[in-house]
Enzyme design. Sequence first.
Site, PDB file in Angstrom:
ATOM      1  N   LEU A 251       0.823  -1.208   0.000  1.00  0.00           N
ATOM      2  CA  LEU A 251       0.000   0.000   0.000  1.00  0.00           C
ATOM      3  C   LEU A 251       0.857   1.257   0.000  1.00  0.00           C
ATOM      4  O   LEU A 251       0.446   2.306  -0.462  1.00  0.00           O
ATOM      5  CB  LEU A 251      -0.874   0.028   1.261  1.00  0.00           C
ATOM      6  N   GLY A 252       2.033   1.146   0.570  1.00  0.00           N
ATOM      7  CA  GLY A 252       2.904   2.313   0.631  1.00  0.00           C
ATOM      8  C   GLY A 252       4.082   2.013   1.509  1.00  0.00           C
ATOM      9  O   GLY A 252       4.169   0.945   2.123  1.00  0.00           O
TER      10      GLY A 252
ATOM     11  N   GLY B 100       9.659   5.907   6.028  1.00  0.00           N
ATOM     12  CA  GLY B 100      11.058   5.802   6.409  1.00  0.00           C
ATOM     13  C   GLY B 100      11.363   4.516   7.175  1.00  0.00           C
ATOM     14  O   GLY B 100      12.462   4.003   7.109  1.00  0.00           O
ATOM     15  N   PHE B 101      10.394   3.982   7.908  1.00  0.00           N
ATOM     16  CA  PHE B 101      10.668   2.869   8.816  1.00  0.00           C
ATOM     17  C   PHE B 101       9.966   1.587   8.446  1.00  0.00           C
ATOM     18  O   PHE B 101      10.233   0.550   9.033  1.00  0.00           O
ATOM     19  CB  PHE B 101      10.229   3.228  10.241  1.00  0.00           C
TER      20      PHE B 101
ATOM     21  N   ASP C 297       3.018  15.776  13.813  1.00  0.00           N
ATOM     22  CA  ASP C 297       3.286  15.625  12.376  1.00  0.00           C
ATOM     23  C   ASP C 297       1.971  15.580  11.580  1.00  0.00           C
ATOM     24  O   ASP C 297       1.788  14.726  10.725  1.00  0.00           O
ATOM     25  CB  ASP C 297       4.114  14.358  12.147  1.00  0.00           C
TER      26      ASP C 297
ATOM     27  N   LYS D 184      -0.287  16.359   8.784  1.00  0.00           N
ATOM     28  CA  LYS D 184      -0.164  16.786   7.384  1.00  0.00           C
ATOM     29  C   LYS D 184      -1.033  15.830   6.561  1.00  0.00           C
ATOM     30  O   LYS D 184      -1.411  14.749   7.050  1.00  0.00           O
ATOM     31  CB  LYS D 184       1.299  16.728   6.926  1.00  0.00           C
ATOM     32  N   PRO D 185      -1.376  16.209   5.316  1.00  0.00           N
ATOM     33  CA  PRO D 185      -2.291  15.360   4.543  1.00  0.00           C
ATOM     34  C   PRO D 185      -1.798  13.924   4.372  1.00  0.00           C
ATOM     35  O   PRO D 185      -2.608  13.006   4.305  1.00  0.00           O
ATOM     36  CB  PRO D 185      -2.392  16.087   3.194  1.00  0.00           C
TER      37      PRO D 185
ATOM     38  N   ASN E 103      -0.500  12.078   6.524  1.00  0.00           N
ATOM     39  CA  ASN E 103      -0.762  11.301   7.742  1.00  0.00           C
ATOM     40  C   ASN E 103      -2.243  11.277   8.104  1.00  0.00           C
ATOM     41  O   ASN E 103      -2.612  10.885   9.204  1.00  0.00           O
ATOM     42  CB  ASN E 103       0.067  11.846   8.902  1.00  0.00           C
TER      43      ASN E 103
ATOM     44  N   ASP F 283       0.155   7.550  11.809  1.00  0.00           N
ATOM     45  CA  ASP F 283       1.584   7.852  11.954  1.00  0.00           C
ATOM     46  C   ASP F 283       1.891   8.738  13.170  1.00  0.00           C
ATOM     47  O   ASP F 283       2.121   9.943  13.034  1.00  0.00           O
ATOM     48  CB  ASP F 283       2.144   8.483  10.675  1.00  0.00           C
TER      49      ASP F 283
HETATM   50  N1  LIG Z   1      -3.966   1.694   7.819  1.00  0.00           N
HETATM   51  C1  LIG Z   1      -3.571   1.954   6.566  1.00  0.00           C
HETATM   52  N2  LIG Z   1      -4.407   1.717   5.552  1.00  0.00           N
HETATM   53  C2  LIG Z   1      -4.026   1.971   4.265  1.00  0.00           C
HETATM   54  N3  LIG Z   1      -2.813   2.461   3.924  1.00  0.00           N
HETATM   55  C3  LIG Z   1      -1.929   2.707   4.899  1.00  0.00           C
HETATM   56  C4  LIG Z   1      -2.257   2.471   6.267  1.00  0.00           C
HETATM   57  N4  LIG Z   1      -1.197   2.829   7.012  1.00  0.00           N
HETATM   58  C5  LIG Z   1      -0.259   3.268   6.160  1.00  0.00           C
HETATM   59  N5  LIG Z   1      -0.682   3.197   4.880  1.00  0.00           N
HETATM   60  C6  LIG Z   1       0.077   3.562   3.667  1.00  0.00           C
HETATM   61  O1  LIG Z   1       1.457   3.282   3.890  1.00  0.00           O
HETATM   62  C7  LIG Z   1       2.233   4.487   3.784  1.00  0.00           C
HETATM   63  C8  LIG Z   1       3.387   4.449   4.782  1.00  0.00           C
HETATM   64  O2  LIG Z   1       2.876   4.349   6.103  1.00  0.00           O
HETATM   65  P1  LIG Z   1       3.508   5.155   7.314  1.00  0.00           P
HETATM   66  O3  LIG Z   1       3.549   6.610   6.947  1.00  0.00           O
HETATM   67  O4  LIG Z   1       2.748   4.838   8.554  1.00  0.00           O
HETATM   68  O5  LIG Z   1       4.952   4.515   7.374  1.00  0.00           O
HETATM   69  P2  LIG Z   1       6.217   5.081   8.173  1.00  0.00           P
HETATM   70  O6  LIG Z   1       7.420   4.304   7.771  1.00  0.00           O
HETATM   71  O7  LIG Z   1       5.892   5.099   9.627  1.00  0.00           O
HETATM   72  O8  LIG Z   1       6.238   6.562   7.582  1.00  0.00           O
HETATM   73  P3  LIG Z   1       7.125   7.825   7.998  1.00  0.00           P
HETATM   74  O9  LIG Z   1       8.422   7.667   7.294  1.00  0.00           O
HETATM   75  O10 LIG Z   1       6.283   8.976   7.467  1.00  0.00           O
HETATM   76  O11 LIG Z   1       7.207   7.790   9.491  1.00  0.00           O
HETATM   77  C9  LIG Z   1       1.226   5.628   3.997  1.00  0.00           C
HETATM   78  O12 LIG Z   1       1.615   6.791   3.325  1.00  0.00           O
HETATM   79  C10 LIG Z   1      -0.053   5.040   3.390  1.00  0.00           C
HETATM   80  O13 LIG Z   1      -0.069   5.242   1.993  1.00  0.00           O
END
Ligand SMILES: Nc1ncnc2c1ncn2[C@@H]1O[C@H](COP(=O)(O)OP(=O)(O)OP(=O)(O)O)[C@@H](O)[C@H]1O
Length: 484
Positions: free
Chosen positions: A207-208, A211-212, A323, A325-326, A328, A341
């Site tokens: 889904l995406g 950074g972590f 944090d 922002k759109p 999150n 997030d």
């Molecule tokens: N519950 C969810 N349902 C659908 N998509 C999600 C969900 N959680 C996260 N995503 C997708 O995964 C992507 C990354 O998630 P997330 O921002 O939580 O990861 P992160 O590694 O913690 O990010 P950051 O580097 O911003 O801290 C989000 O931008 C979103 O597109």
Amino acid sequence: MYIYDLPYEINRELCRILDNGDDWKELADRMGYKAFEIIEIEQMARRNSVSPTNQLLTTWGQQNHRVGELFISLYRMEHIPALTCLVPIVESKFHALYKKLCPNGIKEKNTSVIEDKANKKKRIHSEESSIPLPVKLIEQGVPLPTSSKGFNGTPTDDESTDLSTSSQESKDNDIRAEIMRNVAAIPMLPYDELKEATNNWSTNNMLGQGGFAQVFKGEWKQLTVAVKRLRAVDARDRELIRELCLNQYRHDNIVPLYGYSYGGAEVCLVYQLMCGGTLDYRLRRKANLAPLTWSQRHRIAHGVARGLQFLHTMSGTPLIHGDIKPANILLDQCLIPKIGDFGLARKGPYGDNRTHVKVSRVHGTRPYLPDEYIRSGCLSPAVDVFSYGVVMLEIATCLKPIDNTRPIQRLTDFIRIEADRGTDTAIYEDHSLLGTPNSNPQVCRDFINIGIHCTKYARHERPNMLEVYKKLNSMVVPGKPSVP
Ligand SMILES: Nc1ncnc2c1ncn2[C@@H]1O[C@H](COP(=O)(O)OP(=O)(O)OP(=O)(O)O)[C@@H](O)[C@H]1O
């Protein structure tokens, strides 16, 4: 024995067992509570920062119910773990019921007293394995979100504090105890189930990523979920504990955590799947989706304000997201927003007379941060209010928060200067709405006014999130439901 006489240890264990999977709701139903009363109990639990089972037992116990009655309700639910927990304290006449469900469950007194060495070892082992993992992790020294450590468990920022060491310590201990209670109730899931659920971490399911972590769509127990697979090995225990601790902030506008997995190849967190993607994705229309209508924009702004006012006021000390922002803000299929997030979230300021904490390191996304935070490390809920204001301006205009091609790059400065000049801000309504039946200059002005108010330079001039929420409630928007 009356419910209110339940020994503390047993009460705690019951809460852990029945909070899991919301089993307490079925129990409440069997106790005769109506659906709206169950919701009230849940809300009360949130307000009092206690487990919902605890709240249920307190409410029910006030009507002088007895442990035997509780036992019978649990027997009707065939809830063996909860019954097992109560067996030692109920009258022996109830043991027959337990035996019906669990024929080998109760040992005769004379055999249980003499315990040979092997059995003792087995018992100690099984007691140990019944300790919930987060509690074990915390006991092993994984940093906790206390006032002396950032909520994310990162090393302490130079937080100026006027609290004495001993009151600080006792505050930390209180927070620690509260967290232990909350995290113990979150289900731990087998890693292999999540691997299977995501089709062996198939890229088609991704889904995406941030950074972590990488986030995958998964089918788990007939439920479509989002599985976050944490990458950074050294940060993973911290991240896990932080997310589990945050689970106490359960709210309709906060992405819910269903469970976690620990001990497999990677640490994973399982969340509700937000099929509408992020607000960022919707605003930038990356998938050529139709532009959001004003009532949809209002629903999103309203939900985020609702979630934020909850974070800021739910417990005595605000939780600052840090944090907003759109990217999150996640949307479900009905475009109801949920804040996600919480990587930078932290609690503070502590103490009634304190308005902010001073941090030496500023985290977050620049265009969404106010000056007092960037320049002086002054962190308070007003930081979230500012970020929210920027999001409001983006929702209204679809302009970027920072744009090098604009004479005034920061969106907040650009819109404020225009408004001060007397420009009708409605001309900045999202261009894809202009000239369509969905265009609504008045609602656009109202959104921009809230955005300007929230991004005031002086933080004491900004509204709090409850005020913003009320303002949005009273706003006239075509298509907006009368009870939001
Ligand atoms: N519950 C969810 N349902 C659908 N998509 C999600 C969900 N959680 C996260 N995503 C997708 O995964 C992507 C990354 O998630 P997330 O921002 O939580 O990861 P992160 O590694 O913690 O990010 P950051 O580097 O911003 O801290 C989000 O931008 C979103 O597109």
